[in-house]
Design a protein around this motif. Structure first.
Motif, PDB file in Angstrom:
ATOM      1  N   MET A   1      33.923 -13.225  -8.796  1.00  0.00           N
ATOM      2  CA  MET A   1      34.408 -14.613  -8.725  1.00  0.00           C
ATOM      3  C   MET A   1      35.737 -14.730  -9.489  1.00  0.00           C
ATOM      4  O   MET A   1      35.834 -14.254 -10.607  1.00  0.00           O
TER       5      MET A   1
ATOM      6  N   LEU B   1      20.588 -19.805  -7.215  1.00  0.00           N
ATOM      7  CA  LEU B   1      20.273 -20.487  -5.951  1.00  0.00           C
ATOM      8  C   LEU B   1      21.545 -20.536  -5.102  1.00  0.00           C
ATOM      9  O   LEU B   1      22.519 -21.182  -5.492  1.00  0.00           O
TER      10      LEU B   1
ATOM     11  N   ASP C   1      35.542 -26.399  -9.855  1.00  0.00           N
ATOM     12  CA  ASP C   1      35.104 -25.535  -8.740  1.00  0.00           C
ATOM     13  C   ASP C   1      35.915 -24.239  -8.815  1.00  0.00           C
ATOM     14  O   ASP C   1      37.127 -24.289  -9.016  1.00  0.00           O
TER      15      ASP C   1
HETATM   16  P1  NAD Z   1      28.311 -26.602  -0.600  1.00  0.00           P
HETATM   17  O1  NAD Z   1      27.448 -25.392  -0.418  1.00  0.00           O
HETATM   18  O2  NAD Z   1      28.877 -27.270   0.587  1.00  0.00           O
HETATM   19  O3  NAD Z   1      29.569 -26.238  -1.554  1.00  0.00           O
HETATM   20  C1  NAD Z   1      29.369 -25.545  -2.766  1.00  0.00           C
HETATM   21  C2  NAD Z   1      30.634 -25.660  -3.601  1.00  0.00           C
HETATM   22  O4  NAD Z   1      30.337 -25.051  -4.854  1.00  0.00           O
HETATM   23  C3  NAD Z   1      31.847 -24.923  -3.009  1.00  0.00           C
HETATM   24  O5  NAD Z   1      32.990 -25.765  -3.097  1.00  0.00           O
HETATM   25  C4  NAD Z   1      31.973 -23.689  -3.914  1.00  0.00           C
HETATM   26  O6  NAD Z   1      33.333 -23.270  -4.083  1.00  0.00           O
HETATM   27  C5  NAD Z   1      31.416 -24.214  -5.223  1.00  0.00           C
HETATM   28  N1  NAD Z   1      30.889 -23.197  -6.139  1.00  0.00           N
HETATM   29  C6  NAD Z   1      30.422 -21.963  -5.842  1.00  0.00           C
HETATM   30  N2  NAD Z   1      30.039 -21.341  -6.985  1.00  0.00           N
HETATM   31  C7  NAD Z   1      30.273 -22.217  -8.005  1.00  0.00           C
HETATM   32  C8  NAD Z   1      30.090 -22.155  -9.423  1.00  0.00           C
HETATM   33  N3  NAD Z   1      29.594 -21.065 -10.014  1.00  0.00           N
HETATM   34  N4  NAD Z   1      30.443 -23.243 -10.163  1.00  0.00           N
HETATM   35  C9  NAD Z   1      30.959 -24.352  -9.572  1.00  0.00           C
HETATM   36  N5  NAD Z   1      31.163 -24.444  -8.245  1.00  0.00           N
HETATM   37  C10 NAD Z   1      30.804 -23.396  -7.474  1.00  0.00           C
HETATM   38  O7  NAD Z   1      27.469 -27.589  -1.495  1.00  0.00           O
HETATM   39  P2  NAD Z   1      27.316 -29.177  -1.451  1.00  0.00           P
HETATM   40  O8  NAD Z   1      28.660 -29.816  -1.383  1.00  0.00           O
HETATM   41  O9  NAD Z   1      26.392 -29.496  -2.564  1.00  0.00           O
HETATM   42  O10 NAD Z   1      26.570 -29.458  -0.067  1.00  0.00           O
HETATM   43  C11 NAD Z   1      25.405 -28.715   0.197  1.00  0.00           C
HETATM   44  C12 NAD Z   1      24.205 -29.525   0.649  1.00  0.00           C
HETATM   45  O11 NAD Z   1      23.086 -28.605   0.702  1.00  0.00           O
HETATM   46  C13 NAD Z   1      23.791 -30.597  -0.303  1.00  0.00           C
HETATM   47  O12 NAD Z   1      23.451 -31.688   0.480  1.00  0.00           O
HETATM   48  C14 NAD Z   1      22.544 -30.088  -1.020  1.00  0.00           C
HETATM   49  O13 NAD Z   1      21.511 -31.081  -0.975  1.00  0.00           O
HETATM   50  C15 NAD Z   1      22.054 -28.920  -0.190  1.00  0.00           C
HETATM   51  N6  NAD Z   1      21.802 -27.694  -1.007  1.00  0.00           N
HETATM   52  C16 NAD Z   1      21.181 -27.831  -2.237  1.00  0.00           C
HETATM   53  C17 NAD Z   1      20.983 -26.709  -3.026  1.00  0.00           C
HETATM   54  C18 NAD Z   1      20.315 -26.905  -4.382  1.00  0.00           C
HETATM   55  O14 NAD Z   1      19.620 -27.902  -4.583  1.00  0.00           O
HETATM   56  N7  NAD Z   1      20.534 -25.973  -5.329  1.00  0.00           N
HETATM   57  C19 NAD Z   1      21.387 -25.446  -2.586  1.00  0.00           C
HETATM   58  C20 NAD Z   1      21.996 -25.322  -1.321  1.00  0.00           C
HETATM   59  C21 NAD Z   1      22.205 -26.485  -0.541  1.00  0.00           C
END
Ligand code: NAD
Length: 257
Positions: free
Chosen positions: A1, A34, A224
Motif C-alpha cells: 500500500m 475485512l 484514504d
Molecule cells: P468501497 O469498497 O467502495 O471503497 C473502499 C475505500 O476504502 C476505497 O476508496 C479505498 O481506497 C479505501 N481504502 C482501502 N484501504 C484503506 C485503508 N487501509 N484505510 C482507509 N481507506 C482505505 O467502500 P464503501 O464506500 O464503504 O462502499 C462499500 C459498501 O459495501 C458499503 O455500503 C458497505 O456497507 C459495504 N461493505 C461493508 C464492509 C464492512 O462492513 N466492513 C465491507 C465491504 C463492503
C-alpha cells in the motif's frame, strides 16, 4: 500500500471546540482483515453485488444470500477493531456531543472499539428482521450457512439480514442525524469538520454528505490511501491508511487552554 501520509500535512488540528462529522466506509475495516468490495472489481467476496445485496437477489436465491451473510458474520466475528476504529472512539470521548460517526459498514467494529455516538446507515450484520412483516429487528449472532433457512416467528415468512440492500431506503434516522449534527454546529457558530475515511464515495446518499457539509461551511477532509473518484469534492486529502491517519488526528488534537 502506498503510504504518502505525512503528519506535517495535517490541516489545522482538531480541538475541543470543533464539531466533527465522520463518515466511514469499508476501507476503515480493511486493515482488520475485512476486504472492501471495490478492491476486487465490484465483486464482494467473489459475488456480484446484485446477487447478494439486493431484494431481487434474495427473492431469486435466499439460500445463497443467507450463506453469504453467514460467512460475513463468521469472518467479522474473527477480526478485531484496528487503530483507526480506536482513534475514532477516542475522538468521541474528547468531543462528546460535538462528535458524530456515520458508518456504511455493517461489521459492528466501531461499537466493539468503544464508539457510542454512531449511526449504521446500511444496517448491521448482527441483526435479523422479517422479509415481510414488521417484526422488530433482533440481535442475532448465529451463522446460518446451511438450510433450513430461518423463518419469522410472527408471520412465517423468511427472515433476512437487517442490511440495507441496493435499491432500498436507508433508515430515516440516519439521514436525520447527519442533518441535525450540521444544524447544531451552525447554531453553535463553531467550526465544523467533515471527515470521510475509507469510502469510495460511490454509494448514495453517503456520497452526498460532503457537499451538504461544505454548503454549511464545513472544512472537508478525506482520509484514504487511494484517490477515489470524488477526491475533488474535498478541501484536503490525508493520503494514507486509516490506521495511520486517524491516530495522527488524535495525536495532533489540541485541548483548549
Ligand atoms: P468501497 O469498497 O467502495 O471503497 C473502499 C475505500 O476504502 C476505497 O476508496 C479505498 O481506497 C479505501 N481504502 C482501502 N484501504 C484503506 C485503508 N487501509 N484505510 C482507509 N481507506 C482505505 O467502500 P464503501 O464506500 O464503504 O462502499 C462499500 C459498501 O459495501 C458499503 O455500503 C458497505 O456497507 C459495504 N461493505 C461493508 C464492509 C464492512 O462492513 N466492513 C465491507 C465491504 C463492503
Amino acid at each position: 500500500m502506498t503510504q504518502t501520509f505525512d503528519p506535517a500535512d495535517l490541516p489545522r488540528a482538531l480541538d475541543d471546540k470543533t464539531w466533527l462529522l465522520v463518515l466511514t466506509g469499508a476501507g476503515v475495516s480493511a486493515e482488520s482483515g475485512l476486504p472492501t468490495f471495490r478492491a476486487s472489481d465490484g465483486l464482494w467476496e467473489n459475488h456480484h453485488i446484485e446477487d447478494v445485496a439486493s431484494p431481487d437477489g434474495f427473492r431469486r436465491d435466499p439460500e445463497l444470500v443467507w450463506r453469504f451473510y453467514g460467512e460475513r458474520r463468521a469472518g467479522a466475528a474473527k477480526v478485531e477493531p484496528n487503530a483507526g476504529h480506536l482513534a475514532l472512539a477516542e475522538l468521541e470521548r474528547r468531543l462528546g456531543e460535538r462528535f458524530l460517526l456515520v458508518t456504511q459498514n455493517v461489521d459492528g467494529l466501531h461499537g466493539r472499539a468503544g464508539s457510542r455516538r454512531y449511526v449504521e446507515l446500511h444496517g448491521s450484520l448482527w441483526r435479523t428482521r422479517c422479509s415481510s412483516c414488521d417484526l422488530v429487528p433482533f440481535d442475532d449472532h448465529s451463522h446460518p450457512v446451511e438450510p433450513p433457512l430461518p423463518m419469522c416467528p410472527n408471520c412465517g415468512a423468511l427472515l433476512r439480514p437487517d442490511i440495507v440492500w441496493f435499491g432500498e431506503a436507508i433508515p430515516y434516522h440516519g439521514d436525520f442525524a447527519v442533518r441535525e449534527h450540521i444544524y447544531l454546529a451552525r447554531l453553535a457558530k463553531e467550526r465544523l469538520v467533515f471527515l470521510a475515511a475509507g469510502t469510495s464515495g460511490n454509494v448514495w446518499p453517503a456520497s452526498s454528505y460532503v457537499s451538504r457539509a461544505a454548503d454549511a461551511g464545513a472544512e472537508t477532509w478525506l482520509a484514504d490511501p487511494g484517490v477515489p473518484a470524488n477526491r475533488g469534492a474535498f478541501d484536503r486529502h490525508l493520503r494514507g491508511p486509516a490506521t495511520v491517519v486517524l491516530p495522527a488526528l488524535v495525536e495532533a488534537f489540541k485541548p483548549s487552554a
